[in-house]
Scaffold this active site. Structure first.
Site, PDB file in Angstrom:
ATOM      1  N   GLY A 229      -5.972  -1.934  13.046  1.00 44.59           N
ATOM      2  CA  GLY A 229      -5.953  -1.495  11.652  1.00 44.59           C
ATOM      3  C   GLY A 229      -6.115   0.008  11.571  1.00 44.59           C
ATOM      4  N   GLY A 230      -6.570   0.474  10.423  1.00 46.79           N
ATOM      5  CA  GLY A 230      -6.671   1.913  10.186  1.00 46.79           C
ATOM      6  C   GLY A 230      -7.823   2.548  10.956  1.00 46.79           C
ATOM      7  N   GLU A 232     -10.082   4.739   9.998  1.00 47.14           N
ATOM      8  CA  GLU A 232     -11.385   4.774   9.311  1.00 47.14           C
ATOM      9  C   GLU A 232     -12.114   3.437   9.439  1.00 47.14           C
ATOM     10  OE1 GLU A 232     -12.981   7.388   8.537  1.00 47.14           O
ATOM     11  OE2 GLU A 232     -11.169   8.448   9.127  1.00 47.14           O
ATOM     12  N   THR A 233     -11.375   2.339   9.266  1.00 49.74           N
ATOM     13  CA  THR A 233     -11.994   1.014   9.416  1.00 49.74           C
ATOM     14  C   THR A 233     -12.445   0.821  10.857  1.00 49.74           C
ATOM     15  OG1 THR A 233     -10.507   0.228   7.703  1.00 49.74           O
ATOM     16  CG2 THR A 233     -11.676  -1.451   8.945  1.00 49.74           C
ATOM     17  N   GLY A 234     -11.633   1.274  11.804  1.00 50.74           N
ATOM     18  CA  GLY A 234     -11.992   1.170  13.221  1.00 50.74           C
ATOM     19  C   GLY A 234     -13.294   1.879  13.524  1.00 50.74           C
ATOM     20  N   GLU A 251      -7.110  -0.853  18.130  1.00 51.04           N
ATOM     21  CA  GLU A 251      -5.715  -0.401  18.033  1.00 51.04           C
ATOM     22  C   GLU A 251      -5.575   0.211  16.653  1.00 51.04           C
ATOM     23  OE1 GLU A 251      -3.787  -0.743  20.626  1.00 51.04           O
ATOM     24  OE2 GLU A 251      -5.199  -2.003  21.723  1.00 51.04           O
ATOM     25  N   GLU A 382      -1.855   9.605   8.368  1.00 45.78           N
ATOM     26  CA  GLU A 382      -1.014   8.405   8.448  1.00 45.78           C
ATOM     27  C   GLU A 382      -0.756   7.893   7.024  1.00 45.78           C
ATOM     28  OE1 GLU A 382      -2.662   4.688  10.073  1.00 45.78           O
ATOM     29  OE2 GLU A 382      -0.802   4.540  11.214  1.00 45.78           O
TER      30      GLU A 382
HETATM   31  P1  ADP Z   1      -5.972  -1.518   4.902  1.00 44.34           P
HETATM   32  O1  ADP Z   1      -7.003  -0.595   4.301  1.00 44.34           O
HETATM   33  O2  ADP Z   1      -4.616  -0.962   4.812  1.00 44.34           O
HETATM   34  O3  ADP Z   1      -6.041  -2.933   4.413  1.00 44.34           O
HETATM   35  P2  ADP Z   1      -7.599  -1.867   7.260  1.00 44.34           P
HETATM   36  O4  ADP Z   1      -7.464  -1.192   8.564  1.00 44.34           O
HETATM   37  O5  ADP Z   1      -8.796  -1.529   6.451  1.00 44.34           O
HETATM   38  O6  ADP Z   1      -6.264  -1.562   6.471  1.00 44.34           O
HETATM   39  O7  ADP Z   1      -7.530  -3.455   7.448  1.00 44.34           O
HETATM   40  C1  ADP Z   1      -7.220  -4.107   8.632  1.00 44.34           C
HETATM   41  C2  ADP Z   1      -8.122  -5.319   8.792  1.00 44.34           C
HETATM   42  O8  ADP Z   1      -9.469  -4.877   8.838  1.00 44.34           O
HETATM   43  C3  ADP Z   1      -8.047  -6.334   7.662  1.00 44.34           C
HETATM   44  O9  ADP Z   1      -8.167  -7.640   8.213  1.00 44.34           O
HETATM   45  C4  ADP Z   1      -9.277  -5.997   6.833  1.00 44.34           C
HETATM   46  O10 ADP Z   1      -9.771  -7.093   6.094  1.00 44.34           O
HETATM   47  C5  ADP Z   1     -10.259  -5.607   7.912  1.00 44.34           C
HETATM   48  N1  ADP Z   1     -11.360  -4.753   7.455  1.00 44.34           N
HETATM   49  C6  ADP Z   1     -11.367  -3.867   6.436  1.00 44.34           C
HETATM   50  N2  ADP Z   1     -12.573  -3.264   6.317  1.00 44.34           N
HETATM   51  C7  ADP Z   1     -13.363  -3.787   7.291  1.00 44.34           C
HETATM   52  C8  ADP Z   1     -14.730  -3.570   7.702  1.00 44.34           C
HETATM   53  N3  ADP Z   1     -15.516  -2.698   7.094  1.00 44.34           N
HETATM   54  N4  ADP Z   1     -15.199  -4.289   8.751  1.00 44.34           N
HETATM   55  C9  ADP Z   1     -14.409  -5.158   9.402  1.00 44.34           C
HETATM   56  N5  ADP Z   1     -13.119  -5.405   9.064  1.00 44.34           N
HETATM   57  C10 ADP Z   1     -12.584  -4.733   8.024  1.00 44.34           C
END
Ligand code: ADP
Length: 498
Positions: A229-230, A232-234, A251, A382
């Site tokens: 995923g993104g 920031e979330t990573g 990733e 991105e």
């Molecule tokens: P977007 O913001 O475009 O949805 P994310 O990278 O945030 O992309 O989302 C990818 C995955 O990570 C999704 O399954 C989402 O539910 C999950 N996700 C989002 N925030 C968190 C978090 N704080 N902790 C764990 N998983 C998360």
């Protein structure tokens, strides 16, 4: 009419959330109702993790045989293959991507299952020639319970590329799809149910990142967290996982450069420049979202590129003639539109596109910006949409400097007919996935992952299996006798022993 509520799969049972909450999904091409799914909670996640823990520790999945696991994966592959058309259509309805891309993804998932079934039974130990009368060897053992968090851009294939190696390794798992795109993974779990995995080995929890995802990253019963995923979330996941020293596989995002030299095959380079950014509507972590053009071909290249971008047929992914579909959601569409406005206000030139289509659905025209400078946000960040930014260069050194000039390092390509130059440039790219005279093709046999802030670790291939294995050294003494490192002394005679 009462609506069917799609369930989660926990400890071998199809269950609804303990909260009773339901999430409604819409088709991004029509904005019409598509399906209702149960919305999992932290408690549901804990139940799934506990089931996975029990299956690993007490039900002996950790000591299951590689052949058995391979057979289960092969059976899943066969059943998924029988349903390619049905599941591809569902992927298009849920995610929006054109059918030709969905069916490619589902076929790829079938191949991943077979690849990891094959590799499960192959040798992966080592022995060492050591100086003492010992045999010293290494065995690889499953990491344990793994949490897997999936994004919405490749809902099925990104899930299977985590499930297949985890199973091949002998792990148990709890997986969470993106809240927007759970449907094909639910269908895949029906297949896993049919295949007959022991209870608790594979678990599916639906719900938001902030609840279900965060619990997977935090919970101390989880040994490893694998996330796509993104960035920031990573980062948030890594911080949370640090509390229990979980293994992490990340990733993340990219802003990948596609470098075109003047001596490149012109038609091929234009063709791939389009494919690099507009495949999957640009919602690809490895998208070629920056086009680096050698100045001497700039005019000719841009004229052809814009003409071709304007010809792309944008529409509902279920139509066989559609070449580019809608973005995943209104939120994502607005995010891209925001970046388009930002590009204009930063002083870049909008060459084509830039607008939402005047119809239902989250469609944005193929968009290209030029006259950029390296520090603009549209060059550095991105965007995850059909928006290309062009940069120009005069020399090979400048191309490399620009290419490496972001915090990301996921992918990159070079187009040239000079073989030596191609190799020189690729060697200097700080990126994990690279191409010469092509863009995007990657294979389940080869490692996937990024340098710099694009991630940690690799998926796919043998590297992807390693990511789910611990390494244990075993030393066996062949001379079973005391060392006398500490002398054995007679007990003192005047002491009484009680
Ligand atoms: P977007 O913001 O475009 O949805 P994310 O990278 O945030 O992309 O989302 C990818 C995955 O990570 C999704 O399954 C989402 O539910 C999950 N996700 C989002 N925030 C968190 C978090 N704080 N902790 C764990 N998983 C998360």
């Amino acid at each position: 009419m009462s609506r069917i509520i799609e369930k989660m799969y926990v400890d071998g049972q199809w269950v609804e959330s303990q909260s009773g909450e339901v999430r409604e999904l819409v088709n991004p091409a029509t904005e019409e109702y598509l399906a209702s799914v149960t919305e999992g909670t932290i408690e549901d996640t804990k139940s799934a993790i506990e089931a996975a823990r029990r299956a690993f520790d007490e039900d002996d999945w950790a000591f299951s045989k590689a052949r058995e696991r391979a057979a289960l994966l092969l059976k899943a592959a066969d059943l998924l293959e029988q349903k390619i058309d049905e599941i591809s259509l569902l992927e298009t309805l849920n995610n929006g991507k054109p059918l030709r891309e969905s069916s490619y993804d589902v076929s790829d998932a079938v191949d991943q299952l077979r690849y990891y079934a094959g590799i499960a039974t192959k040798p992966h130990g080592q022995t060492f020639d050591v100086p003492d009368e010992m045999t010293s060897s290494v065995v690889r053992e499953p990491i344990g319970v793994v949490g897997q968090i999936i994004p919405w851009n490749y809902p099925l294939v990104m899930a299977v590329q985590k499930i297949a190696p985890a199973i091949a390794a002998g792990c148990t798992l709890v997986i969470k799809p993106a809240e927007q795109t759970p449907l094909t993974l639910i269908r895949f779990f029906e297949i896993l149910d049919q295949v007959g995995f022991p209870k608790g080995v594979v678990n599916l929890v639906l719900g938001s990142g902030k609840t279900v995802g965060a619990e997977l990253a935090r919970n101390e019963l989880v040994d490893k967290i694998a996330f796509t995923g993104g960035t920031e979330t990573g980062r948030a996941i890594m911080i949370s996982a640090a509390q229990t020293i979980k293994k992490v596989g990340l990733e993340l995002g990219g802003k990948s450069p596609n470098i075109v030299f003047a001596d490149a095959d012109f038609e091929t380079a234009v063709d791939y420049a389009l494919y690099a950014i507009y495949a999957n509507q640009g919602q690809v972590c490895s998208a070629g979202s920056r086009l680096l053009l050698e100045e001497t071909i700039y005019d000719k290249f841009v004229e052809e590129l814009v003409a071709r971008a304007e010809q792309i047929e944008v529409g509902d992914g279920t139509s066989p003639t559609t070449e580019m579909g809608p973005l995943i959601s209104e939120t994502q569409m607005n995010r891209v539109l925001h970046y388009i406005e930002l590009g204009k206000s930063e002083g870049a030139t909008l060459l084509c596109g830039g607008k939402r289509l005047d119809r239902n659905g989250y469609f944005i025209e193929p968009t290209i910006f030029t006259h950029t400078t390296p520090n603009m946000r549209i060059v550095q960040e991105e965007i995850f949409g059909p928006m290309l930014v062009i940069q120009t260069f005069k020399t090979e050194e400048e191309a490399i400097r620009l290419a490496n000039g972001t915090k990301y390092g996921l992918a990159g390509a070079v187009f040239t007919s000079d073989v030596a130059k191609a190799h020189r440039v690729i060697r200097k790219l700080r990126a994990g996935i690279t191409w010469i005279n092509t863009y995007h093709p990657t294979y389940n046999e080869a490692p996937w992952g990024g340098y710099k802030q694009s991630g940690i670790g690799r998926e796919l291939g043998t590297f992807g299996l390693e990511a789910y294995l611990e390494v244990k050294q075993i030393n066996v003494n062949l001379q079973v006798e005391p060392t006398h490192w500490f002398k054995k002394r007679q007990p003192k005679t005047n002491e009484t022993v009680s």
